[in-house]
Design a protein around this motif. Structure first.
Motif, PDB file in Angstrom:
ATOM      1  N   VAL A 111      -1.993  -2.844  -9.815  1.00 44.07           N
ATOM      2  CA  VAL A 111      -2.898  -2.470  -8.719  1.00 44.07           C
ATOM      3  C   VAL A 111      -3.234  -0.980  -8.755  1.00 44.07           C
ATOM      4  O   VAL A 111      -3.785  -0.440  -7.794  1.00 44.07           O
ATOM      5  N   GLY A 112      -2.922  -0.321  -9.862  1.00 45.62           N
ATOM      6  CA  GLY A 112      -3.325   1.071 -10.029  1.00 45.62           C
ATOM      7  C   GLY A 112      -2.288   2.095  -9.625  1.00 45.62           C
ATOM      8  O   GLY A 112      -2.208   3.168 -10.229  1.00 45.62           O
ATOM      9  N   ALA A 155      -1.867  -9.469  -3.235  1.00 44.29           N
ATOM     10  CA  ALA A 155      -1.266  -9.274  -1.914  1.00 44.29           C
ATOM     11  C   ALA A 155      -2.190  -8.574  -0.927  1.00 44.29           C
ATOM     12  O   ALA A 155      -2.081  -8.791   0.280  1.00 44.29           O
ATOM     13  N   CYS A 156      -3.082  -7.694  -1.415  1.00 42.79           N
ATOM     14  CA  CYS A 156      -3.962  -6.971  -0.490  1.00 42.79           C
ATOM     15  C   CYS A 156      -4.943  -7.943   0.153  1.00 42.79           C
ATOM     16  O   CYS A 156      -5.690  -8.626  -0.555  1.00 42.79           O
ATOM     17  N   PRO A 157      -4.980  -8.015   1.480  1.00 44.02           N
ATOM     18  CA  PRO A 157      -5.845  -8.993   2.146  1.00 44.02           C
ATOM     19  C   PRO A 157      -7.333  -8.781   1.890  1.00 44.02           C
ATOM     20  O   PRO A 157      -8.128  -9.715   2.054  1.00 44.02           O
ATOM     21  N   VAL A 158      -7.733  -7.573   1.493  1.00 40.05           N
ATOM     22  CA  VAL A 158      -9.160  -7.308   1.260  1.00 40.05           C
ATOM     23  C   VAL A 158      -9.430  -6.903  -0.190  1.00 40.05           C
ATOM     24  O   VAL A 158     -10.520  -6.424  -0.501  1.00 40.05           O
ATOM     25  N   GLY A 159      -8.469  -7.115  -1.081  1.00 40.55           N
ATOM     26  CA  GLY A 159      -8.675  -6.822  -2.482  1.00 40.55           C
ATOM     27  C   GLY A 159      -9.068  -5.385  -2.768  1.00 40.55           C
ATOM     28  O   GLY A 159      -9.891  -5.115  -3.644  1.00 40.55           O
ATOM     29  N   ALA A 193       4.879  -6.440  -1.767  1.00 44.98           N
ATOM     30  CA  ALA A 193       4.952  -7.649  -2.583  1.00 44.98           C
ATOM     31  C   ALA A 193       5.701  -7.436  -3.886  1.00 44.98           C
ATOM     32  O   ALA A 193       6.209  -8.396  -4.478  1.00 44.98           O
ATOM     33  N   CYS A 194       5.784  -6.198  -4.360  1.00 47.09           N
ATOM     34  CA  CYS A 194       6.468  -5.900  -5.619  1.00 47.09           C
ATOM     35  C   CYS A 194       7.945  -6.305  -5.524  1.00 47.09           C
ATOM     36  O   CYS A 194       8.652  -5.861  -4.609  1.00 47.09           O
ATOM     37  N   PRO A 195       8.434  -7.148  -6.440  1.00 48.12           N
ATOM     38  CA  PRO A 195       9.840  -7.559  -6.365  1.00 48.12           C
ATOM     39  C   PRO A 195      10.814  -6.380  -6.423  1.00 48.12           C
ATOM     40  O   PRO A 195      11.871  -6.416  -5.795  1.00 48.12           O
TER      41      PRO A 195
END
Length: 216
Positions: A111-112, A155-159, A193-195
């Motif tokens: 995710v950057g 995981a981001c609700p708005v991508g 969300a990252c384990p």
């Protein structure tokens, strides 16, 4: 105890941890630097409890976390004959992102954002210490290489997050909605969300504070 081990213990007493260490070839460091140590908060509650009990937190002045970090890390730098460096120093700004990627303990995540071997996507910097003696940390592996599902990507609700862009406008607009309350109170959904992040969990009140300052 070696100077390096003594410093790591002193950081731990403040709720801080050495996330990475670079050698004398680290760019943009003071003359004579033998090790550049990137420093962030520990997981759990030790760092947050220490900061919120500090004079900086109680005095009502702006930027209590940065002022606490500068006081503590400048003191440690003096004690160990080094120099403290901070993300807020500048311009020109110290190249923390470049240092992190060169250290072998951070990588660019799906995710950057930077991901750290121990802190996951909760990785953040309180500062760095440029030291006149060598300090090495164990070599680490990229945690994303062993993460088959990579839950952070969805995981981001708005991508808003991807390897090549961060839609800040979309993120902030979402945080203004009722659905954004979860991120505002618990912290960024992608980072959670990252384990690996889960093993470096923060207090909800810490995440809520950071989100409130970010969204402001």
């Amino acid at each position: 105890m070696s100077r390096g081990a003594d410093l790591l213990a002193a950081l731990g007493a403040e709720g801080l941890v050495a996330l990475a260490a670079l050698g004398p070839d680290a760019p943009d460091t003071p003359r004579g630097t033998q090790a550049l140590v990137l420093i962030g908060p520990m997981g759990g509650d030790r760092w947050w409890r220490r900061v919120t009990a500090s004079p900086e937190w109680a005095d009502g002045a702006p930027d209590p976390l940065d002022r606490w970090s500068k006081r503590v890390l400048t003191r440690l730098a003096t004690e160990y004959g080094g120099t403290a460096l901070f993300p807020s120093d500048g311009p020109p700004w110290p190249p923390f992102f470049r240092w992190a990627l060169a250290s072998g303990a951070f990588w660019q995540s799906p995710v950057g954002m930077l991901v750290h071997a121990d802190a996951g996507l909760w990785a953040s910097f309180r500062g760095a210490l440029a030291l006149p003696f060598a300090l090495t940390l164990p070599r680490r592996a990229n945690p994303c290489d062993r993460c088959a599902d990579r839950p952070c990507r969805d995981a981001c609700p708005v991508g808003a997050l991807s390897p090549d862009r961060y839609d800040t406008g979309g993120c902030h607009a979402f945080l203004d909605t009722p659905a954004g309350t979860d991120c505002m109170q618990q912290g960024c959904a992608a980072r959670r969300a990252c384990p690996v992040s889960r093993t470096h969990a923060r207090l909800a009140e810490q995440s809520a504070y950071h989100m409130s300052t970010f969204h402001r």
